[in-house]
Scaffold this active site. Structure first.
Site: not given
Length: 127
Positions: A38, A79, A86
């Protein structure tokens, strides 16, 4: 059926110190996955590397410094949660679906709010 199974304990895995060690291992694996996979997480870590030392260089009270550091820590936490959402949505299906979009957009909105909080807190303390 045993009472252990019916109360869900059998699904929980280990207990005691073994559980804590396993949980720590899973957490470190999650941090590694976020760092490797990420870009946003890496960018937020860079923001932490810059802002946390800056908080110690500013002439602010200890309480203000603690709040400044706490809000900076919040962004990578959000995050991690956003990336988890996600990943779960993508695991279910790559097909475009309104509920998938809503979940991903809400995760993104949470991150936007965390970053806005950093800006608000830092500006209100510094200015």
């Amino acid at each position: 059926m045993s009472s252990e199974f019916t109360n869900g304990q059998a699904l929980k895995g280990k207990t005691g110190l073994r559980r804590i060690l396993n949980a720590t291992s899973y957490s470190l694996a999650g941090l590694k996955a976020a760092f490797v996979g990420e870009a946003a997480f890496r960018q937020l870590l860079l923001l932490n590397v810059l802002l946390i030392p800056a908080a110690f260089l500013l002439d602010v009270s200890r309480a203000e410094r603690a709040v400044m550091i706490a809000v900076v820590f919040l962004a990578p936490i959000v995050e991690l949660l956003n990336s988890a959402i996600e990943a779960a949505i993508d695991r279910i299906s790559y097909e475009l679906h309104p509920l998938s979009k809503r979940a991903k957009d809400m995760g993104s909105a949470a991150q936007f709010m965390a970053l806005s909080l950093i800006a608000l807190v830092w500006a209100s303390i510094i200015l």
